[in-house]
Design a protein around this motif. Structure first.
Motif, PDB file in Angstrom:
ATOM      1  N   TYR A 195       0.847  -1.190   0.000  1.00 45.02           N
ATOM      2  CA  TYR A 195       0.000   0.000   0.000  1.00 45.02           C
ATOM      3  C   TYR A 195       0.882   1.239   0.000  1.00 45.02           C
ATOM      4  O   TYR A 195       2.004   1.207   0.503  1.00 45.02           O
ATOM      5  CB  TYR A 195      -0.893   0.013   1.243  1.00 45.02           C
ATOM      6  N   PRO A 196       0.379   2.354  -0.550  1.00 46.30           N
ATOM      7  CA  PRO A 196       1.156   3.592  -0.500  1.00 46.30           C
ATOM      8  C   PRO A 196       1.554   3.912   0.935  1.00 46.30           C
ATOM      9  O   PRO A 196       0.757   3.782   1.860  1.00 46.30           O
ATOM     10  CB  PRO A 196       0.178   4.643  -1.046  1.00 46.30           C
ATOM     11  N   THR A 197       2.798   4.293   1.109  1.00 46.87           N
ATOM     12  CA  THR A 197       3.331   4.567   2.435  1.00 46.87           C
ATOM     13  C   THR A 197       4.444   5.590   2.341  1.00 46.87           C
ATOM     14  O   THR A 197       5.062   5.753   1.288  1.00 46.87           O
ATOM     15  CB  THR A 197       3.865   3.267   3.087  1.00 46.87           C
ATOM     16  N   LYS A 198       4.694   6.255   3.439  1.00 49.76           N
ATOM     17  CA  LYS A 198       5.828   7.197   3.477  1.00 49.76           C
ATOM     18  C   LYS A 198       7.124   6.457   3.763  1.00 49.76           C
ATOM     19  O   LYS A 198       8.205   6.997   3.612  1.00 49.76           O
ATOM     20  CB  LYS A 198       5.580   8.278   4.522  1.00 49.76           C
ATOM     21  N   ASN A 199       7.032   5.185   4.166  1.00 50.07           N
ATOM     22  CA  ASN A 199       8.209   4.372   4.483  1.00 50.07           C
ATOM     23  C   ASN A 199       8.752   3.696   3.227  1.00 50.07           C
ATOM     24  O   ASN A 199       8.010   3.422   2.289  1.00 50.07           O
ATOM     25  CB  ASN A 199       7.846   3.297   5.508  1.00 50.07           C
ATOM     26  N   ALA A 200      10.039   3.398   3.240  1.00 52.46           N
ATOM     27  CA  ALA A 200      10.642   2.657   2.133  1.00 52.46           C
ATOM     28  C   ALA A 200      10.108   1.225   2.135  1.00 52.46           C
ATOM     29  O   ALA A 200       9.872   0.647   3.191  1.00 52.46           O
ATOM     30  CB  ALA A 200      12.161   2.655   2.272  1.00 52.46           C
ATOM     31  N   ILE A 201       9.922   0.667   0.956  1.00 51.74           N
ATOM     32  CA  ILE A 201       9.444  -0.700   0.807  1.00 51.74           C
ATOM     33  C   ILE A 201      10.643  -1.636   0.867  1.00 51.74           C
ATOM     34  O   ILE A 201      11.569  -1.529   0.063  1.00 51.74           O
ATOM     35  CB  ILE A 201       8.703  -0.894  -0.539  1.00 51.74           C
ATOM     36  N   SER A 202      10.627  -2.560   1.796  1.00 51.86           N
ATOM     37  CA  SER A 202      11.714  -3.526   1.931  1.00 51.86           C
ATOM     38  C   SER A 202      11.549  -4.610   0.865  1.00 51.86           C
ATOM     39  O   SER A 202      10.504  -5.247   0.782  1.00 51.86           O
ATOM     40  CB  SER A 202      11.674  -4.137   3.326  1.00 51.86           C
ATOM     41  N   MET A 203      12.588  -4.799   0.058  1.00 52.31           N
ATOM     42  CA  MET A 203      12.538  -5.803  -1.002  1.00 52.31           C
ATOM     43  C   MET A 203      13.834  -6.607  -1.032  1.00 52.31           C
ATOM     44  O   MET A 203      14.903  -6.045  -1.261  1.00 52.31           O
ATOM     45  CB  MET A 203      12.294  -5.147  -2.366  1.00 52.31           C
ATOM     46  N   PRO A 204      13.752  -7.920  -0.814  1.00 53.89           N
ATOM     47  CA  PRO A 204      14.955  -8.758  -0.933  1.00 53.89           C
ATOM     48  C   PRO A 204      15.232  -9.103  -2.400  1.00 53.89           C
ATOM     49  O   PRO A 204      14.354  -9.593  -3.097  1.00 53.89           O
ATOM     50  CB  PRO A 204      14.610 -10.003  -0.116  1.00 53.89           C
ATOM     51  N   PHE A 205      16.442  -8.827  -2.844  1.00 55.20           N
ATOM     52  CA  PHE A 205      16.869  -9.147  -4.211  1.00 55.20           C
ATOM     53  C   PHE A 205      17.565 -10.501  -4.198  1.00 55.20           C
ATOM     54  O   PHE A 205      18.426 -10.753  -3.357  1.00 55.20           O
ATOM     55  CB  PHE A 205      17.823  -8.075  -4.744  1.00 55.20           C
TER      56      PHE A 205
END
Length: 158
Positions: free
Chosen positions: A138-148
């Protein structure tokens, strides 16, 4: 005394009217004020971080549409990826999205991927394909954590 009580109740009611964001927080920030940023982690790799100016391609889709396709994000000094040209979240804060990212970024998202025969110099980095996927965002002011995760690399053993 009644006046103080009424003012306190009015303040509580106004505080309860703030928008509820997709990350469960409440504040007065609108999606137009929230930039899309990605907080990456790398798994199964000898190197454990990206370097300044590394670029990834990001696609964001909702149930209704593709919000952005293959948007270039740059790794910055804050250890996060941000869109080369600032990207703000879409209007509907209650609409979940799916994010897909890949490294290294290319002008056209790769349909096929091959590794360089000569991996000296720039050939090594260009032969490393990593991807990240996250749904129900969802839209958020926080960075989206994504494992590469590494998807393809070339090894020659002698």
């Amino acid at each position: 005394m009644k006046r103080i009580l009424m003012v306190a109740m009015a303040a509580l009611l106004l505080g309860a009217c703030n928008k509820k964001l997709g990350d469960g927080t409440t504040d007065g920030t609108s999606p137009q004020d929230m930039k899309v940023t990605i907080d990456p982690t790398i798994t199964r790799a000898t190197e454990v971080d990206f370097e300044a100016d590394d670029a990834i391609g990001v696609t964001i889709t909702t149930a209704e549409e593709t919000y952005v396709a293959n948007r270039k994000f740059i790794y910055g000094a804050d250890s996060r990826f941000s869109a080369e040209e600032a990207l703000l979240w879409y209007e509907d804060i209650n609409a979940p999205s799916t994010l897909f990212a890949y490294y290294p970024h290319a002008a056209e998202a790769p349909v096929e991927f091959t590794v360089a025969a000569d991996q000296t110099g720039d050939g090594y980095g260009a032969s490393d394909l990593m991807t990240a996927y996250k749904d129900n965002v969802y839209p958020t002011k926080n960075a989206i954590s994504m494992p590469f995760r590494h998807k393809m690399a070339r090894l020659i053993l002698t």
